[in-house]
Write an enzyme that holds these catalytic residues in place. Structure first.
Site, short mmCIF file in Angstrom:
data_model
loop_
_atom_site.label_atom_id
_atom_site.label_comp_id
_atom_site.label_asym_id
_atom_site.label_seq_id
_atom_site.Cartn_x
_atom_site.Cartn_y
_atom_site.Cartn_z
N ASP A 38 -1.52 -3.13 -2.20
CA ASP A 38 -0.16 -3.46 -1.71
C ASP A 38 -0.05 -4.94 -1.36
O ASP A 38 1.06 -5.45 -1.18
CB ASP A 38 0.14 -2.63 -0.45
CG ASP A 38 1.22 -1.58 -0.69
OD1 ASP A 38 1.91 -1.67 -1.71
OD2 ASP A 38 1.36 -0.70 0.17
N GLN A 78 1.17 4.78 2.38
CA GLN A 78 2.63 4.76 2.27
C GLN A 78 3.26 4.52 3.65
O GLN A 78 2.93 5.20 4.63
CB GLN A 78 3.10 6.11 1.70
CG GLN A 78 4.59 6.19 1.44
CD GLN A 78 5.07 5.26 0.34
OE1 GLN A 78 4.44 5.12 -0.70
NE2 GLN A 78 6.19 4.59 0.58
N LYS A 136 4.32 7.52 -8.03
CA LYS A 136 3.16 6.63 -8.17
C LYS A 136 2.00 7.37 -8.81
O LYS A 136 1.37 6.87 -9.74
CB LYS A 136 2.72 6.11 -6.79
CG LYS A 136 3.58 4.95 -6.29
CD LYS A 136 3.24 4.59 -4.86
CE LYS A 136 4.27 3.61 -4.31
NZ LYS A 136 4.24 3.45 -2.87
#
Ligand code: NAP
Length: 293
Positions: A121, A98, A54
């Site tokens: 997200d 995460q 990422k």
């Protein structure tokens, strides 16, 4: 019949190129460089690989990456304090924590603590509600990637029979909401669904997000259907391991009209959509129009 293989690598590269161009224009015209903070707690090897990929993609798109790596023993209070600091940091337009988190930390509390405007997200309850209500908001990256791939085959999903296998909060439910918003007729299946093969066989568009290797067989697929395989499953054969999807690709390819491979299908779209979300979040926070991608 041999299905058209939907090339997720090519579609994601195209999207990343467009995001990079838009970031360049934003920097040139407004002096704004979007930034994302990716927070990793602990040393889960798979998570470390994801986070590295990422951050690399963020830098390649010309954005700022503010990586935060915390020890596995981090307390919930300390993580919430970091989120609060990132929420009020103007250089940070997107925040991604995460998952999974170590067991002493409640992921729902952490997700709810992220400023919804920075929730790239798309997991914050406000963004979940916005998606369900048909309001603009940040949409989860993998489901958005699935929609974009389906749209490379069908310019309109209106009236199509779409079947989603899986009802997780991160894939199944949001992808079903996106398809509904695009006017598909949506059925959501799960482990208690009766006669799953028969339900799948109704689908013009089949999305598999189950987490079971090659679970969906070729004879479950309607001839000519479009199949989007979200699954990422590691299997071992003869001492070697490889990644397969939730759909038996070789069988399905002889029946489907178009299908995403694993690897190289949905996977690469997730990071591309994260970049798009970060750019969109940065524009929205500065009251700029959404990026034209
Ligand atoms: P998950 O949270 O474990 O959800 C799996 C879903 O599949 C559940 O809704 C479950 O039903 C359903 N299911 C399980 N067994 C079933 C069966 N026998 N028949 C019908 N439905 C069944 O998984 P997830 O997080 O959604 O992920 C799904 C897959 O996508 C995994 O392989 C994951 O690695 C992959 N993934 C890929 C990406 C990417 O970037 N490409 C991103 C995220 C996830 P119940 O609700 O009834 O238990």
């Amino acid at each position: 019949m041999s299905a058209r293989i939907i090339d997720g690598k090519a579609v994601s590269a195209d999207l990343r190129g467009k995001v990079t161009d838009a970031v360049h224009r934003l920097r040139r015209d407004r002096g704004l460089v979007p930034g994302i903070a990716v927070v990793l707690v602990g040393e889960n090897p798979a998570s470390e690989v994801y986070v590295r990929n990422k951050s690399k993609a963020v830098a390649e798109a010309g954005m700022h990456a503010f990586d935060r790596k915390l020890p596995a023993a981090t307390s919930e209070a300390d993580l919430l304090a970091l989120i609060a600091a990132l929420n009020s940091d103007e250089a940070v337009n997107g925040i991604l924590v995460q998952l999974p988190l170590p067991k002493q930390i409640d992921p729902q509390k952490v997700i709810a603590a992220i400023d919804p405007a920075k929730d790239v997200d798309g997991f914050h309850p406000l963004n979940v509600g916005r998606l369900a209500s048909g309001l603009p908001g940040l949409v989860p990256c993998t489901p958005l990637g699935c929609l974009l791939l389906a749209k490379t085959v069908h310019s309109s999903l209106a009236g199509m029979e779409a079947v989603v296998v899986g009802r997780s909060n991160i894939v199944g439910k949001p992808v079903a909401q996106l398809l509904l918003a695009d006017n598909a007729t949506v059925t959501i299946c799960h482990s208690k669904t009766r006669d799953l093969p028969a339900v799948c066989k109704r689908a013009d568009l089949l999305i598999a997000a189950i987490g079971k290797p090659e679970f969906v067989r070729g004879d479950w697929i309607k001839p000519g259907a479009t199949v989007i395989d979200v699954g990422i499953n590691r299997v071992s054969e003869g001492g070697k391991s490889r990644i397969v999807g939730d759909v038996a690709l070789a069988e399905a390819s002889t029946i489907a009209g178009a299908i995403t491979p694993v690897p190289g299908g949905v996977g690469p779209m997730t990071i591309a959509c994260l970049l798009l979300n970060t750019l969109s979040a940065a524009c929205a926070q500065k009251d700029l129009p959404p990026p034209q991608i």
